[in-house]
Design an enzyme around this catalytic site. Structure first.
Site: not given
Length: 153
Positions: A14, A16
């Protein structure tokens, strides 16, 4: 406690930056080139499909929709107003946007696309490019529209 990646069977990524700091430019370039090569080598697309992804800075953003019926890639506001659009890789002018989407520039399929991105027969009708992993796909879809248009003309 020691964290060891070999203790896991699968990894999920991901953007992030949970486990790694990504170099987005390089990640997009590698994903784009790999996808281009796959389409060229396995699906028979023309070598012209692959170019430098940095030439397509208009597509380097999250939250784009592909309107497969029209071959347009849309950037929409939160309520479905078309902020900008391209047909394939060609950006549409304000006049072209108004002619295609009406004076209010509201995309009539916005709610349907938000709720369900496939038509009832299961064929792709809309595609939402929601994150950085999808950016190469948006550029590829634009190129495919260009190739379809070239074959029709």
């Amino acid at each position: 406690m020691t964290f060891c990646l070999t203790d896991y069977d699968a990894y999920g990524f991901d953007l992030d930056h949970t486990l790694a700091k990504y170099k987005l430019t390089e990640l997009c370039r590698l994903a784009y080139e790999g996808a281009c090569e796959a389409l060229i080598n396995t699906k028979g697309y023309d070598n012209k499909l692959k170019d430098d992804i940095s030439l397509h800075k208009d597509f380097i953003c999250k939250g784009l929709f592909l309107d497969a019926d029209k071959g347009n890639i849309l950037k929409l506001s939160h309520d479905g107003k078309v902020l900008r659009a391209s047909h394939g890789t060609k950006m549409l002018t304000k006049d072209e946007l108004k002619k295609t989407y009406g004076a209010d520039l509201h995309w009539e399929h916005f709610q349907e696309a938000k709720d369900n991105v496939k038509s009832s027969d299961g064929k792709l009708k809309y595609r939402f490019f929601e994150n950085y992993f999808d950016i190469p796909s948006a550029v590829l879809c634009a190129h495919v529209v260009d190739f379809i248009d070239q074959k029709v003309c």
